[in-house]
Design a protein around this motif. Structure first.
Motif, mmCIF file in Angstrom:
data_model
loop_
_atom_site.group_PDB
_atom_site.id
_atom_site.type_symbol
_atom_site.label_atom_id
_atom_site.label_comp_id
_atom_site.label_asym_id
_atom_site.label_seq_id
_atom_site.Cartn_x
_atom_site.Cartn_y
_atom_site.Cartn_z
ATOM 1 N N LEU A 41 82.209 -61.891 63.639
ATOM 2 C CA LEU A 41 83.243 -61.014 63.119
ATOM 3 C C LEU A 41 83.694 -60.067 64.220
ATOM 4 O O LEU A 41 82.889 -59.638 65.050
ATOM 5 C CB LEU A 41 82.742 -60.195 61.930
ATOM 6 C CG LEU A 41 82.277 -60.969 60.704
ATOM 7 C CD1 LEU A 41 81.839 -60.002 59.609
ATOM 8 C CD2 LEU A 41 83.366 -61.877 60.186
ATOM 9 N N ALA A 42 84.993 -59.757 64.243
ATOM 10 C CA ALA A 42 85.529 -58.866 65.268
ATOM 11 C C ALA A 42 86.717 -58.101 64.717
ATOM 12 O O ALA A 42 87.372 -58.541 63.765
ATOM 13 C CB ALA A 42 85.939 -59.664 66.497
ATOM 14 N N THR A 43 86.995 -56.950 65.321
ATOM 15 C CA THR A 43 88.156 -56.158 64.945
ATOM 16 C C THR A 43 89.403 -56.740 65.605
ATOM 17 O O THR A 43 89.322 -57.623 66.462
ATOM 18 C CB THR A 43 87.991 -54.693 65.381
ATOM 19 O OG1 THR A 43 87.914 -54.649 66.809
ATOM 20 C CG2 THR A 43 86.765 -54.060 64.759
ATOM 21 N N ARG A 44 90.546 -56.213 65.243
ATOM 22 C CA ARG A 44 91.815 -56.671 65.801
ATOM 23 C C ARG A 44 91.838 -56.480 67.314
ATOM 24 O O ARG A 44 92.259 -57.360 68.060
ATOM 25 C CB ARG A 44 92.967 -55.904 65.153
ATOM 26 C CG ARG A 44 94.328 -56.262 65.674
ATOM 27 C CD ARG A 44 95.423 -55.433 65.025
ATOM 28 N NE ARG A 44 95.229 -54.007 65.206
ATOM 29 C CZ ARG A 44 95.606 -53.322 66.297
ATOM 30 N NH1 ARG A 44 96.197 -53.946 67.281
ATOM 31 N NH2 ARG A 44 95.406 -52.028 66.382
ATOM 32 N N VAL A 59 91.141 -60.276 55.859
ATOM 33 C CA VAL A 59 90.041 -59.360 56.159
ATOM 34 C C VAL A 59 88.802 -59.830 55.406
ATOM 35 O O VAL A 59 88.859 -60.103 54.206
ATOM 36 C CB VAL A 59 90.413 -57.922 55.726
ATOM 37 C CG1 VAL A 59 89.262 -56.977 55.948
ATOM 38 C CG2 VAL A 59 91.641 -57.448 56.469
ATOM 39 N N VAL A 60 87.681 -59.958 56.123
ATOM 40 C CA VAL A 60 86.456 -60.424 55.481
ATOM 41 C C VAL A 60 85.430 -59.312 55.305
ATOM 42 O O VAL A 60 84.515 -59.436 54.494
ATOM 43 C CB VAL A 60 85.816 -61.604 56.242
ATOM 44 C CG1 VAL A 60 86.705 -62.830 56.175
ATOM 45 C CG2 VAL A 60 85.521 -61.242 57.667
ATOM 46 N N ALA A 61 85.572 -58.228 56.085
ATOM 47 C CA ALA A 61 84.622 -57.116 55.979
ATOM 48 C C ALA A 61 85.228 -55.882 56.628
ATOM 49 O O ALA A 61 86.313 -55.939 57.216
ATOM 50 C CB ALA A 61 83.295 -57.467 56.651
ATOM 51 N N GLU A 62 84.517 -54.764 56.499
ATOM 52 C CA GLU A 62 84.922 -53.518 57.137
ATOM 53 C C GLU A 62 83.740 -52.971 57.919
ATOM 54 O O GLU A 62 82.591 -53.255 57.605
ATOM 55 C CB GLU A 62 85.360 -52.474 56.105
ATOM 56 C CG GLU A 62 86.643 -52.793 55.401
ATOM 57 C CD GLU A 62 87.067 -51.682 54.449
ATOM 58 O OE1 GLU A 62 86.453 -50.588 54.487
ATOM 59 O OE2 GLU A 62 88.002 -51.894 53.686
ATOM 60 N N VAL A 63 84.053 -52.166 58.930
ATOM 61 C CA VAL A 63 83.013 -51.484 59.680
ATOM 62 C C VAL A 63 83.343 -49.988 59.660
ATOM 63 O O VAL A 63 84.496 -49.597 59.825
ATOM 64 C CB VAL A 63 82.894 -52.034 61.126
ATOM 65 C CG1 VAL A 63 84.156 -51.806 61.923
ATOM 66 C CG2 VAL A 63 81.707 -51.441 61.831
ATOM 67 N N GLU A 64 82.332 -49.163 59.403
ATOM 68 C CA GLU A 64 82.545 -47.725 59.333
ATOM 69 C C GLU A 64 82.879 -47.182 60.713
ATOM 70 O O GLU A 64 82.319 -47.606 61.717
ATOM 71 C CB GLU A 64 81.302 -47.024 58.784
ATOM 72 C CG GLU A 64 81.067 -47.296 57.319
ATOM 73 C CD GLU A 64 79.837 -46.577 56.787
ATOM 74 O OE1 GLU A 64 79.093 -45.970 57.591
ATOM 75 O OE2 GLU A 64 79.625 -46.641 55.578
ATOM 76 N N THR A 65 83.792 -46.235 60.759
ATOM 77 C CA THR A 65 84.175 -45.593 62.009
ATOM 78 C C THR A 65 83.981 -44.099 61.878
ATOM 79 O O THR A 65 83.649 -43.590 60.810
ATOM 80 C CB THR A 65 85.649 -45.882 62.345
ATOM 81 O OG1 THR A 65 86.464 -45.367 61.287
ATOM 82 C CG2 THR A 65 85.903 -47.366 62.500
ATOM 83 N N ARG A 66 84.204 -43.398 62.967
ATOM 84 C CA ARG A 66 84.088 -41.940 62.930
ATOM 85 C C ARG A 66 85.275 -41.303 62.231
ATOM 86 O O ARG A 66 85.192 -40.192 61.753
ATOM 87 C CB ARG A 66 84.000 -41.399 64.356
ATOM 88 C CG ARG A 66 82.734 -41.786 65.041
ATOM 89 C CD ARG A 66 82.697 -41.203 66.427
ATOM 90 N NE ARG A 66 81.516 -41.678 67.117
ATOM 91 C CZ ARG A 66 81.368 -41.701 68.411
ATOM 92 N NH1 ARG A 66 82.344 -41.278 69.184
ATOM 93 N NH2 ARG A 66 80.269 -42.157 68.954
ATOM 94 N N TYR A 74 87.585 -59.488 61.104
ATOM 95 C CA TYR A 74 88.136 -60.819 60.885
ATOM 96 C C TYR A 74 87.172 -61.847 61.455
ATOM 97 O O TYR A 74 86.375 -61.537 62.339
ATOM 98 C CB TYR A 74 89.497 -60.957 61.580
ATOM 99 C CG TYR A 74 90.505 -59.919 61.158
ATOM 100 C CD1 TYR A 74 91.342 -60.132 60.075
ATOM 101 C CD2 TYR A 74 90.622 -58.717 61.846
ATOM 102 C CE1 TYR A 74 92.266 -59.186 59.681
ATOM 103 C CE2 TYR A 74 91.546 -57.760 61.461
ATOM 104 C CZ TYR A 74 92.364 -58.002 60.386
ATOM 105 O OH TYR A 74 93.270 -57.056 60.007
ATOM 106 N N GLU A 75 87.277 -63.086 60.983
ATOM 107 C CA GLU A 75 86.422 -64.158 61.484
ATOM 108 C C GLU A 75 86.965 -64.671 62.815
ATOM 109 O O GLU A 75 88.130 -65.054 62.914
ATOM 110 C CB GLU A 75 86.363 -65.310 60.484
ATOM 111 C CG GLU A 75 85.532 -64.994 59.254
ATOM 112 C CD GLU A 75 85.386 -66.201 58.360
ATOM 113 O OE1 GLU A 75 84.855 -67.227 58.852
ATOM 114 O OE2 GLU A 75 85.798 -66.125 57.205
#
Length: 145
Positions: A41-44, A59-66, A74-75
């Motif tokens: 998985l990777a961000t844009r 979109v398959v998942a989210e990652v928390e940011t500051r 995305y896959e």
């Protein structure tokens, strides 16, 4: 009460309907902590650095940011290569960058963009000398012709 008049106590078959509610089922996606996203998985921005595009991906998942928004994941396996830029797109991009990098007074094109608050280079603004290595081309000398 006359027959045919509305009586809420008698009509039990009425249903409250929200016209703006989504008809699709609500799907929740996993949210990962920072630096905890699984492989594949990777961000844009990460996909772009790999030369891949997100067009057509979901979109398959989210990652928390500051910040206030989470990063979308995305896959990598489903990502397609970035389409190469056409000559017309490259020409248009160069013209746009030239407009941001060229001083309208002395006509020198700098390597970086000029400050928008000034609109001109520092030498034209307040006389601060500009080093020769900071601009691409020298201004055209009208006396040389």
């Amino acid at each position: 009460m006359r027959t045919g008049d509305f009586d809420p106590q008698e009509n039990d078959d009425l249903v409250d309907v929200d016209l703006y509610a989504s008809t699709e089922p609500q799907v929740t996606i996993p949210v990962y902590k920072r630096n905890q996203a699984p492989e594949g998985l990777a961000t844009r921005r990460q996909l772009r650095a790999m030369g891949l595009s997100i067009r057509g991906l979901e979109v398959v998942a989210e990652v928390e940011t500051r910040g206030p928004k989470n990063g979308l994941l995305y896959e990598i396996a489903k990502a397609k290569p970035v389409r190469p830029m056409t000559l017309a797109q490259e020409f248009a991009l160069d013209r746009a960058m030239a407009a941001r990098q060229t001083c309208p007074e002395c006509r020198r094109r700098f390597y970086g963009c000029l400050k928008t608050s000034l609109g001109i280079c520092l030498e034209c603004h307040d006389g601060t000398p500009v080093h020769r290595s900071s601009y691409i081309n020298a201004p055209a000398d009208p006396k040389a012709a």
